[in-house]
Design an enzyme around this catalytic site. Structure first.
Site, PDB file in Angstrom:
ATOM      1  N   CYS A 124       0.813  -1.233   0.000  1.00  0.00           N
ATOM      2  CA  CYS A 124       0.000   0.000   0.000  1.00  0.00           C
ATOM      3  C   CYS A 124       0.842   1.278   0.000  1.00  0.00           C
ATOM      4  O   CYS A 124       0.302   2.369  -0.201  1.00  0.00           O
ATOM      5  CB  CYS A 124      -0.952   0.009   1.186  1.00  0.00           C
ATOM      6  SG  CYS A 124      -2.130  -1.346   1.151  1.00  0.00           S
ATOM      7  N   HIS A 144      -3.060   7.088   2.225  1.00  0.00           N
ATOM      8  CA  HIS A 144      -3.506   5.795   1.700  1.00  0.00           C
ATOM      9  C   HIS A 144      -4.867   5.476   2.302  1.00  0.00           C
ATOM     10  O   HIS A 144      -5.053   5.555   3.523  1.00  0.00           O
ATOM     11  CB  HIS A 144      -2.479   4.718   2.053  1.00  0.00           C
ATOM     12  CG  HIS A 144      -3.037   3.342   1.894  1.00  0.00           C
ATOM     13  ND1 HIS A 144      -3.625   2.925   0.722  1.00  0.00           N
ATOM     14  CD2 HIS A 144      -3.142   2.293   2.764  1.00  0.00           C
ATOM     15  CE1 HIS A 144      -4.056   1.688   0.872  1.00  0.00           C
ATOM     16  NE2 HIS A 144      -3.781   1.288   2.095  1.00  0.00           N
ATOM     17  N   ASN A 177     -10.297   0.041  -0.026  1.00  0.00           N
ATOM     18  CA  ASN A 177      -8.836   0.179  -0.001  1.00  0.00           C
ATOM     19  C   ASN A 177      -8.281  -0.390  -1.309  1.00  0.00           C
ATOM     20  O   ASN A 177      -8.300  -1.606  -1.516  1.00  0.00           O
ATOM     21  CB  ASN A 177      -8.312  -0.591   1.216  1.00  0.00           C
ATOM     22  CG  ASN A 177      -6.799  -0.608   1.318  1.00  0.00           C
ATOM     23  OD1 ASN A 177      -6.090  -0.350   0.352  1.00  0.00           O
ATOM     24  ND2 ASN A 177      -6.294  -0.951   2.490  1.00  0.00           N
TER      25      ASN A 177
HETATM   26  O1  UT7 Z   1      -3.855  -1.165   3.481  1.00  0.00           O
HETATM   27  C1  UT7 Z   1      -2.822  -1.714   4.269  1.00  0.00           C
HETATM   28  C2  UT7 Z   1      -3.009  -1.346   5.658  1.00  0.00           C
HETATM   29  N1  UT7 Z   1      -4.263  -1.911   6.154  1.00  0.00           N
HETATM   30  C3  UT7 Z   1      -4.852  -1.320   7.124  1.00  0.00           C
HETATM   31  O2  UT7 Z   1      -4.415  -0.282   7.551  1.00  0.00           O
HETATM   32  C4  UT7 Z   1      -6.068  -1.987   7.788  1.00  0.00           C
HETATM   33  C5  UT7 Z   1      -5.956  -1.790   9.279  1.00  0.00           C
HETATM   34  N2  UT7 Z   1      -6.959  -2.490  10.051  1.00  0.00           N
HETATM   35  C6  UT7 Z   1      -8.279  -2.219  10.002  1.00  0.00           C
HETATM   36  O3  UT7 Z   1      -8.716  -1.428   9.200  1.00  0.00           O
HETATM   37  C7  UT7 Z   1      -9.181  -2.878  11.000  1.00  0.00           C
HETATM   38  O4  UT7 Z   1      -8.402  -3.525  11.984  1.00  0.00           O
HETATM   39  C8  UT7 Z   1     -10.163  -3.888  10.380  1.00  0.00           C
HETATM   40  C9  UT7 Z   1     -11.209  -3.162   9.549  1.00  0.00           C
HETATM   41  C10 UT7 Z   1      -9.419  -4.890   9.530  1.00  0.00           C
HETATM   42  C11 UT7 Z   1     -10.894  -4.642  11.481  1.00  0.00           C
HETATM   43  O5  UT7 Z   1     -11.581  -3.736  12.316  1.00  0.00           O
HETATM   44  P1  UT7 Z   1     -11.420  -3.816  13.890  1.00  0.00           P
HETATM   45  O6  UT7 Z   1     -12.306  -2.806  14.448  1.00  0.00           O
HETATM   46  O7  UT7 Z   1      -9.957  -3.693  14.197  1.00  0.00           O
HETATM   47  O8  UT7 Z   1     -11.965  -5.223  14.218  1.00  0.00           O
HETATM   48  P2  UT7 Z   1     -11.211  -6.433  14.956  1.00  0.00           P
HETATM   49  O9  UT7 Z   1     -10.202  -7.051  14.067  1.00  0.00           O
HETATM   50  O10 UT7 Z   1     -10.805  -5.997  16.324  1.00  0.00           O
HETATM   51  O11 UT7 Z   1     -12.415  -7.448  15.131  1.00  0.00           O
HETATM   52  C12 UT7 Z   1     -13.513  -7.145  16.012  1.00  0.00           C
HETATM   53  C13 UT7 Z   1     -14.583  -8.186  15.775  1.00  0.00           C
HETATM   54  C14 UT7 Z   1     -14.052  -9.603  15.760  1.00  0.00           C
HETATM   55  O12 UT7 Z   1     -15.004 -10.448  16.364  1.00  0.00           O
HETATM   56  P3  UT7 Z   1     -14.805 -10.966  17.890  1.00  0.00           P
HETATM   57  O13 UT7 Z   1     -13.511 -11.710  17.885  1.00  0.00           O
HETATM   58  O14 UT7 Z   1     -14.765  -9.714  18.715  1.00  0.00           O
HETATM   59  O15 UT7 Z   1     -16.004 -11.797  18.118  1.00  0.00           O
HETATM   60  C15 UT7 Z   1     -13.967  -9.920  14.300  1.00  0.00           C
HETATM   61  O16 UT7 Z   1     -14.078 -11.301  14.044  1.00  0.00           O
HETATM   62  O17 UT7 Z   1     -15.162  -7.949  14.481  1.00  0.00           O
HETATM   63  C16 UT7 Z   1     -15.170  -9.184  13.782  1.00  0.00           C
HETATM   64  N3  UT7 Z   1     -15.114  -8.898  12.357  1.00  0.00           N
HETATM   65  C17 UT7 Z   1     -16.226  -8.689  11.640  1.00  0.00           C
HETATM   66  N4  UT7 Z   1     -17.523  -8.659  11.975  1.00  0.00           N
HETATM   67  C18 UT7 Z   1     -18.411  -8.415  11.002  1.00  0.00           C
HETATM   68  C19 UT7 Z   1     -14.052  -8.800  11.558  1.00  0.00           C
HETATM   69  N5  UT7 Z   1     -14.422  -8.540  10.300  1.00  0.00           N
HETATM   70  C20 UT7 Z   1     -15.776  -8.463  10.332  1.00  0.00           C
HETATM   71  C21 UT7 Z   1     -16.755  -8.220   9.355  1.00  0.00           C
HETATM   72  N6  UT7 Z   1     -18.047  -8.204   9.739  1.00  0.00           N
HETATM   73  N7  UT7 Z   1     -16.438  -7.982   8.056  1.00  0.00           N
END
Ligand code: UT7
Length: 372
Positions: free
Chosen positions: A112, A254, A284
């Site tokens: 990215c 980005h 993204n």
């Molecule tokens: O481009 C390169 C760089 N990339 C980035 O900068 C991306 C950086 N990261 C992010 O944008 C975020 O961390 C994500 C969007 C990937 C995830 O969001 P988050 O708020 O950090 O969620 P999390 O990983 O802490 O997950 C929270 C919960 C989890 O469930 P449990 O374990 O709490 O039951 C995940 O399994 O959200 C769940 N989850 C979802 N739920 C519904 C993860 N993806 C989804 C989804 N729909 N699509």
């Protein structure tokens, strides 16, 4: 000698196929409300079967050349981590398809951050006198790397391409790339990776596990690193050229996650309006996200000549980087074709992003076939 690299043209292209949050929610355990609130994304574009990163890059490159009013460059640098094939690089074929002749052409892989690294590379070719004009493209078809069952990555990424033409000029003129800061931390390469397909996995001779062929990301750790590294990099770049971060008119980060963009702006004490963002409509788009955000900003009038602009990327590697320039007056990226083939006419603020025509293998100057 004063051999600055000056932005002389800009173009972008996204594939016509729109994938909405509801479409993903129909096949994954997710929903529109979660995706919007956690990422800011409403929809994204994905390539259709047989369409490739190179196809996207050709269309974006064609538009940037048009915008620059030129049909020749001395080098082509393509930022991508989804090349058409693992070997060779995609840039030479893109260059041939654009009719640019036997000029140097190569890929840059910084995920990215790729577009920022590619701009730095293009500026270096100009500074050395190797090139007077360079086409720099950021293109990715990241949908092709996503596991069909991984809700945490599948909802985030979109496909697209953006490009600029750099020309030789002087450091004092609008469009000249000025301050720059690049960095990496390979000790954290496991935060963003495709485990299989490279020499480390292939040299084992063991059967490849299907799940290892897909993109993986440790979301929360990446989130924290992205905010910290982009904010630090922007500060460093601004200070190198004597700008206070608060003097930045347009911050083009980005497009990783709307919450990341907001957090970086907060750290820099910049108002939300300083951010250019199209993540809501495109997701993204990896190496394409910065030039596509620029194209949208120009099209909507949010990015105007004279603005103090800082571009900043963060991605796998880990890698990060930023660049500063005063935005120049550019010719619109509006080559042949009907008005709705324009790219860059819809930021998050202003309505639907227009579909482009189908990618074309036809020589430059001919109108691409509208077979979608
Ligand atoms: O481009 C390169 C760089 N990339 C980035 O900068 C991306 C950086 N990261 C992010 O944008 C975020 O961390 C994500 C969007 C990937 C995830 O969001 P988050 O708020 O950090 O969620 P999390 O990983 O802490 O997950 C929270 C919960 C989890 O469930 P449990 O374990 O709490 O039951 C995940 O399994 O959200 C769940 N989850 C979802 N739920 C519904 C993860 N993806 C989804 C989804 N729909 N699509």
């Amino acid at each position: 000698m004063d051999r600055a690299a000056v932005v002389a043209g800009l173009g972008g292209w996204v594939p016509p196929t729109v994938v909405t949050n509801d479409q993903l929610a129909a096949v994954l355990d997710t929903d529109d409300a979660w995706i919007r609130s956690r990422t800011g994304i409403q929809e994204r574009r994905w390539v259709s079967p047989g369409q490739s990163t190179g196809d996207l890059a050709v269309e974006a490159g064609r538009r940037a050349l048009w915008s620059a009013g030129t049909d020749s460059v001395d080098a082509v640098v393509l930022a991508t981590s989804t090349p058409d094939r693992p070997c060779p690089g995609t840039a030479p074929e893109v260059t041939s398809r654009l009719g640019l002749g036997p000029v140097p052409a190569f890929d840059v892989a910084a995920v990215c951050t790729g577009f920022v690294y590619a701009l730095a590379t293009g500026a270096g070719l100009i500074a050395l006198g190797t090139a007077d004009r360079v086409l720099v493209v950021g293109a990715d078809a990241f949908s092709t790397l996503l596991s069909p069952s991984d809700r945490s990555t599948r909802v985030i990424f979109g496909d697209g391409a953006g490009a600029v033409v750099l020309r030789t000029g002087s450091y004092g003129e609008p469009g000249a790339l000025r301050g720059m800061n690049l960095g990496s931390d390979g000790s954290r390469s496991d935060l963003i990776e495709v485990p299989a397909g490279g020499s480390r996995e292939r040299s084992t001779g063991l059967p490849v596990k299907a799940e290892d062929t897909y993109f993986t990301m440790q979301g929360q750790a990446v989130f924290a690193e992205a905010v910290r590294r982009m904010a630090e990099s922007v500060r460093e770049t601004a200070s190198r050229i004597g700008w206070q971060p608060t003097e930045i008119d347009s911050l083009v980060l980005h497009q990783a996650n709307a919450r990341i963009l907001a957090a970086v702006a907060r750290r820099l004490a910049l108002p939300r309006e300083t951010l250019l963002s199209n993540i809501g409509r495109l997701g993204n788009t990896v190496a394409a996200s910065i030039p596509l955000a620029l194209a949208d900003g120009v099209a909507t009038g949010e990015l105007r000549p004279g603005h103090r602009v800082v571009l900043a990327g963060f991605g796998g590697g880990l890698t990060w980087g930023s660049l500063a320039l005063e935005w120049p007056q550019l010719r619109p990226a509006e080559p042949e074709g009907p008005a709705d083939s324009r790219v860059g006419a819809g930021s998050d603020a202003t309505g639907p992003y227009p579909a482009g025509p189908a990618p074309s293998h036809s020589p430059r100057g001919q109108r691409p076939p509208a077979n979608f």
